[in-house]
Design an enzyme around this catalytic site. Structure first.
Site, short mmCIF file in Angstrom:
data_model
loop_
_atom_site.label_atom_id
_atom_site.label_comp_id
_atom_site.label_asym_id
_atom_site.label_seq_id
_atom_site.Cartn_x
_atom_site.Cartn_y
_atom_site.Cartn_z
N LEU A 59 0.87 -1.17 0.00
CA LEU A 59 0.00 0.00 0.00
C LEU A 59 0.91 1.22 0.00
O LEU A 59 1.94 1.23 0.67
CB LEU A 59 -0.90 0.02 1.23
CG LEU A 59 -1.92 -1.11 1.38
CD1 LEU A 59 -2.71 -0.94 2.67
CD2 LEU A 59 -2.86 -1.18 0.19
N ASP A 60 0.51 2.24 -0.75
CA ASP A 60 1.28 3.49 -0.71
C ASP A 60 1.38 4.00 0.72
O ASP A 60 0.51 3.71 1.56
CB ASP A 60 0.60 4.56 -1.57
CG ASP A 60 0.60 4.21 -3.06
OD1 ASP A 60 1.45 3.42 -3.48
OD2 ASP A 60 -0.28 4.74 -3.78
N LYS A 61 2.41 4.78 0.98
CA LYS A 61 2.62 5.35 2.32
C LYS A 61 1.34 5.99 2.85
O LYS A 61 0.96 5.78 4.01
CB LYS A 61 3.74 6.39 2.25
CG LYS A 61 3.90 7.24 3.51
CD LYS A 61 5.05 8.22 3.33
CE LYS A 61 5.16 9.18 4.50
NZ LYS A 61 4.11 10.22 4.48
N THR A 116 -1.80 5.52 1.90
CA THR A 116 -3.02 4.71 1.77
C THR A 116 -3.12 3.80 2.98
O THR A 116 -2.14 3.17 3.38
CB THR A 116 -2.98 3.86 0.48
OG1 THR A 116 -2.94 4.73 -0.65
CG2 THR A 116 -4.21 2.97 0.38
#
Length: 342
Positions: free
Chosen positions: A155-157, A159
């Protein structure tokens, strides 16, 4: 083959011994050992065994063999010396985690926004991997020979939401196959909650558009020609219209590419609220929101994206696992403010 070195069966190594039955003659060494170690309950993937073979940790009739393709013969005695898993790099750090499920093979957690998954430039510590190393401790069996968690999706930082992480080599291999399959033949559900700018004119739809590096800005992902990118498919459905400016969507991934939902939704003209990369041209829309909603969006300070549902088949036990996560407080407050303003 080379003479056996004393270090092969050193006192710190775990040694597994096997005899080749007549019906197994002619098999590749790595394939034979993968079947035998699995039957013996040893957590060694074929990839790990190949590394051990090439590293001089496997002997046949007392002689080291370093070729994974070596054909075994009936009656041969094989030994695999598995050195202790190396200590992890980076070090573990005591960081609180919201664990939703855990057994000896894997765990499912709810990642908060702001937590980086992997250490890297600018984030050498304080990451999810640091936290997992500390949390799991000796229960990490040594993925690839190192005590580290197996990350098969990210997951993106900024998100938030559900992630599954492998603790053993066997689970890591199984989860890697599952996520590479993208739900085509194996059960896998990944669904996200997204708040987007706009008012969709239909209840549901999909985006089937290949993604690759942006041709100019290498920090961004873009829709590109099929020959230059990787297939990416996102299914979406409208959950709620939060006033004339904002909609809540459920986005289900058929594939899992970097920034997939963010790029696909922006391509429809519905970039995510708070997205600093793909929603830059929509910053002025925030000024059209009522003051309470504006304040909640400023407080969010990130893209409004949350991994809300994760379902898959346990790669070791075969059990069906399904998890749901409510939106975190920052997204919940934004949703409530938008509803009150609608």
């Amino acid at each position: 083959m080379n003479p056996v070195e004393p270090a092969l069966h050193g006192s710190t190594a775990s040694v597994h011994s096997f005899a080749v039955a007549p019906g197994r003659a002619g098999e590749r060494l790595d394939r034979f050992l993968a079947a035998e170690t699995a039957a013996a309950g040893a957590d060694l993937s074929r990839t790990r065994l190949k590394t051990l073979i090439e590293g001089g940790h496997v002997s046949v009739n007392g002689v080291i063999v370093t070729e994974a393709s070596f054909a075994v013969r009936a009656g041969q005695a094989l030994a695999v010396a598995v050195p202790p898993a190396a200590e992890p790099i980076p070090a573990g750090e005591a960081i609180a985690l919201d664990i939703r499920f855990e057994d000896e093979h894997l765990l499912v957690l709810d990642k908060p926004a702001g937590l980086v998954v992997h250490p890297g430039a600018g984030h050498e510590s304080g990451t999810l991997v640091n936290a997992l190393i500390a949390h799991c401790g000796d229960s990490l069996s040594g993925i690839g020979g190192v005590k580290r968690p197996g990350i098969v999706h990210r997951l993106d930082k900024d998100t938030s939401g559900l992630m599954v992480v492998a603790k053993t080599d066997r689970a890591h291999q199984g989860l890697a196959r599952l996520f590479a399959d993208h739900g085509r033949t194996l059960p896998l559900l990944r669904e996200y909650l997204a708040f987007v700018w706009g008012a969709p004119d239909r209840a549901s739809g999909l985006v089937d558009a290949p993604l690759g590096r942006h041709p100019v800005d290498r920090e961004k992902i873009a829709i590109v020609a099929a020959a230059r990118g990787r297939r990416a498919v996102t299914h979406w459905r409208l959950l709620e219209q939060l006033g004339p400016e904002v909609a809540a969507l459920a986005c289900r991934l058929e594939t899992g590419r970097t920034h997939q939902i963010r790029v696909h939704m922006a391509s429809l003209g519905w970039p995510l609220l708070g997205d600093p990369v793909y929603g830059r041209g929509f910053k002025t829309k925030a000024g059209r929101l009522p003051p309470e909603a504006q304040a909640a969006l400023i407080a969010l300070g990130r893209q409004a994206l949350h991994a809300r549902a994760l379902g898959f088949e346990h790669p070791v036990t075969g059990a069906a696992l399904a998890f749901e996560s409510d939106p975190p407080p920052d997204m919940a407050e934004l949703q409530a403010a938008l509803r009150r303003s609608a």
